[in-house]
Scaffold this motif. Sequence first.
Motif, PDB file in Angstrom:
ATOM      1  N   THR A  13       0.824  -1.203   0.000  1.00 20.14           N
ATOM      2  CA  THR A  13       0.000   0.000   0.000  1.00 20.14           C
ATOM      3  C   THR A  13       0.860   1.256   0.000  1.00 20.14           C
ATOM      4  OG1 THR A  13      -0.139  -0.089   2.401  1.00 20.14           O
ATOM      5  CG2 THR A  13      -1.932  -1.130   1.137  1.00 20.14           C
ATOM      6  N   SER A  14       1.860   1.322  -0.847  1.00 21.40           N
ATOM      7  CA  SER A  14       2.666   2.526  -0.959  1.00 21.40           C
ATOM      8  C   SER A  14       1.838   3.617  -1.627  1.00 21.40           C
ATOM      9  CB  SER A  14       3.932   2.258  -1.760  1.00 21.40           C
ATOM     10  OG  SER A  14       3.599   2.002  -3.109  1.00 21.40           O
ATOM     11  N   ARG A  15       2.359   4.812  -1.619  1.00 24.35           N
ATOM     12  CA  ARG A  15       1.623   5.941  -2.185  1.00 24.35           C
ATOM     13  C   ARG A  15       1.343   5.744  -3.665  1.00 24.35           C
ATOM     14  NH1 ARG A  15       2.510  12.104  -0.839  1.00 24.35           N
ATOM     15  NH2 ARG A  15       1.099  12.980  -2.367  1.00 24.35           N
ATOM     16  N   ALA A  16       2.337   5.245  -4.396  1.00 25.14           N
ATOM     17  CA  ALA A  16       2.148   5.013  -5.832  1.00 25.14           C
ATOM     18  C   ALA A  16       1.037   3.998  -6.075  1.00 25.14           C
ATOM     19  CB  ALA A  16       3.450   4.540  -6.464  1.00 25.14           C
ATOM     20  N   HIS A  17       1.001   2.937  -5.291  1.00 26.54           N
ATOM     21  CA  HIS A  17      -0.037   1.921  -5.465  1.00 26.54           C
ATOM     22  C   HIS A  17      -1.412   2.463  -5.096  1.00 26.54           C
ATOM     23  CE1 HIS A  17       2.442  -1.486  -6.575  1.00 26.54           C
ATOM     24  NE2 HIS A  17       3.316  -1.100  -5.652  1.00 26.54           N
ATOM     25  N   ARG A  18      -1.483   3.313  -4.080  1.00 21.20           N
ATOM     26  CA  ARG A  18      -2.780   3.920  -3.725  1.00 21.20           C
ATOM     27  C   ARG A  18      -3.270   4.822  -4.851  1.00 21.20           C
ATOM     28  NH1 ARG A  18      -0.337   4.801   1.489  1.00 21.20           N
ATOM     29  NH2 ARG A  18      -0.029   6.961   0.824  1.00 21.20           N
ATOM     30  N   ASN A  19      -2.345   5.553  -5.479  1.00 20.96           N
ATOM     31  CA  ASN A  19      -2.738   6.420  -6.595  1.00 20.96           C
ATOM     32  C   ASN A  19      -3.237   5.602  -7.777  1.00 20.96           C
ATOM     33  OD1 ASN A  19      -2.107   8.717  -5.182  1.00 20.96           O
ATOM     34  ND2 ASN A  19      -0.061   8.917  -6.061  1.00 20.96           N
ATOM     35  N   ILE A  20      -2.570   4.504  -8.054  1.00 19.95           N
ATOM     36  CA  ILE A  20      -2.997   3.633  -9.152  1.00 19.95           C
ATOM     37  C   ILE A  20      -4.369   3.043  -8.844  1.00 19.95           C
ATOM     38  CG2 ILE A  20      -2.511   1.459 -10.337  1.00 19.95           C
ATOM     39  CD1 ILE A  20       0.490   2.186  -9.997  1.00 19.95           C
ATOM     40  N   LEU A  21      -4.567   2.601  -7.614  1.00 19.37           N
ATOM     41  CA  LEU A  21      -5.850   2.034  -7.213  1.00 19.37           C
ATOM     42  C   LEU A  21      -6.961   3.072  -7.327  1.00 19.37           C
ATOM     43  CD1 LEU A  21      -7.320  -0.404  -6.113  1.00 19.37           C
ATOM     44  CD2 LEU A  21      -6.774   0.369  -3.816  1.00 19.37           C
ATOM     45  N   LYS A  22      -6.669   4.296  -6.898  1.00 18.59           N
ATOM     46  CA  LYS A  22      -7.656   5.360  -6.986  1.00 18.59           C
ATOM     47  C   LYS A  22      -8.007   5.646  -8.449  1.00 18.59           C
ATOM     48  CE  LYS A  22      -7.411   8.845  -4.149  1.00 18.59           C
ATOM     49  NZ  LYS A  22      -7.021  10.116  -3.493  1.00 18.59           N
ATOM     50  N   ASN A  23      -7.002   5.632  -9.310  1.00 16.38           N
ATOM     51  CA  ASN A  23      -7.227   5.850 -10.743  1.00 16.38           C
ATOM     52  C   ASN A  23      -8.088   4.737 -11.330  1.00 16.38           C
ATOM     53  OD1 ASN A  23      -7.053   6.897 -13.300  1.00 16.38           O
ATOM     54  ND2 ASN A  23      -5.024   6.056 -13.699  1.00 16.38           N
ATOM     55  N   LEU A  24      -7.819   3.496 -10.965  1.00 20.07           N
ATOM     56  CA  LEU A  24      -8.621   2.369 -11.455  1.00 20.07           C
ATOM     57  C   LEU A  24     -10.065   2.461 -10.974  1.00 20.07           C
ATOM     58  CD1 LEU A  24      -6.117  -0.583 -11.060  1.00 20.07           C
ATOM     59  CD2 LEU A  24      -6.990   0.367 -13.184  1.00 20.07           C
ATOM     60  N   GLU A  25     -10.248   2.886  -9.733  1.00 22.52           N
ATOM     61  CA  GLU A  25     -11.607   3.030  -9.210  1.00 22.52           C
ATOM     62  C   GLU A  25     -12.368   4.130  -9.939  1.00 22.52           C
ATOM     63  OE1 GLU A  25     -10.866   3.570  -5.056  1.00 22.52           O
ATOM     64  OE2 GLU A  25     -10.781   1.417  -4.677  1.00 22.52           O
ATOM     65  N   LYS A  26     -11.673   5.225 -10.287  1.00 23.16           N
ATOM     66  CA  LYS A  26     -12.316   6.291 -11.056  1.00 23.16           C
ATOM     67  C   LYS A  26     -12.718   5.787 -12.436  1.00 23.16           C
ATOM     68  CE  LYS A  26      -9.972  10.258  -8.980  1.00 23.16           C
ATOM     69  NZ  LYS A  26      -9.009  11.351  -9.240  1.00 23.16           N
ATOM     70  N   GLN A  27     -11.834   5.010 -13.073  1.00 26.19           N
ATOM     71  CA  GLN A  27     -12.156   4.453 -14.387  1.00 26.19           C
ATOM     72  C   GLN A  27     -13.351   3.516 -14.292  1.00 26.19           C
ATOM     73  OE1 GLN A  27      -8.743   2.567 -16.100  1.00 26.19           O
ATOM     74  NE2 GLN A  27      -7.593   4.475 -16.287  1.00 26.19           N
ATOM     75  N   LYS A  28     -13.406   2.720 -13.244  1.00 27.32           N
ATOM     76  CA  LYS A  28     -14.526   1.793 -13.072  1.00 27.32           C
ATOM     77  C   LYS A  28     -15.836   2.557 -12.903  1.00 27.32           C
ATOM     78  CE  LYS A  28     -16.260  -1.870 -10.113  1.00 27.32           C
ATOM     79  NZ  LYS A  28     -16.088  -2.584  -8.862  1.00 27.32           N
ATOM     80  N   ALA A  29     -15.818   3.603 -12.076  1.00 26.17           N
ATOM     81  CA  ALA A  29     -17.022   4.401 -11.866  1.00 26.17           C
ATOM     82  C   ALA A  29     -17.455   5.078 -13.162  1.00 26.17           C
ATOM     83  CB  ALA A  29     -16.772   5.440 -10.783  1.00 26.17           C
ATOM     84  N   LYS A  30     -16.490   5.566 -13.935  1.00 27.46           N
ATOM     85  CA  LYS A  30     -16.796   6.214 -15.207  1.00 27.46           C
ATOM     86  C   LYS A  30     -17.420   5.225 -16.182  1.00 27.46           C
ATOM     87  CE  LYS A  30     -14.475   8.905 -18.797  1.00 27.46           C
ATOM     88  NZ  LYS A  30     -13.170   9.420 -19.262  1.00 27.46           N
ATOM     89  N   ARG A  31     -16.877   4.000 -16.229  1.00 29.10           N
ATOM     90  CA  ARG A  31     -17.438   2.980 -17.119  1.00 29.10           C
ATOM     91  C   ARG A  31     -18.835   2.570 -16.692  1.00 29.10           C
ATOM     92  NH1 ARG A  31     -13.626  -1.296 -19.611  1.00 29.10           N
ATOM     93  NH2 ARG A  31     -11.967   0.025 -20.368  1.00 29.10           N
ATOM     94  N   GLU A  32     -19.060   2.434 -15.380  1.00 29.14           N
ATOM     95  CA  GLU A  32     -20.394   2.068 -14.901  1.00 29.14           C
ATOM     96  C   GLU A  32     -21.406   3.139 -15.262  1.00 29.14           C
ATOM     97  OE1 GLU A  32     -19.755   1.360 -10.758  1.00 29.14           O
ATOM     98  OE2 GLU A  32     -19.169  -0.733 -11.087  1.00 29.14           O
TER      99      GLU A  32
END
Length: 86
Positions: A13-32
């Motif tokens: 759960t480093s900062r870079a991984h949290r940013n990537i996870l947040k980006n993926l969640e935004k993409q998922k919400a946008k697709r939904e």
Amino acid sequence: MTSCLCDHAAAETSRAHRNILKNLEKQKAKREERLKDLLAAEKKDDGLVFDELGIDHMFIDEAHTFKNLETPTKMERVAGIQTGGE
């Protein structure tokens, strides 16, 4: 997309991984949201199913509309691969 979320959630759960996870969640919400909009749109034709057409080859005119489509991948920031889509 879901497998990418699971892989990143299990990783450290480093900062870079949290940013990537947040980006993926935004993409998922946008697709939904886009999927909801597409499903809510009025259907134009219910009569034809693509599988029943017997098509062997398909040629696309207006290919420029397909060039920036998203490619789901586990790799990050690879030149030439669109991960954000339109």
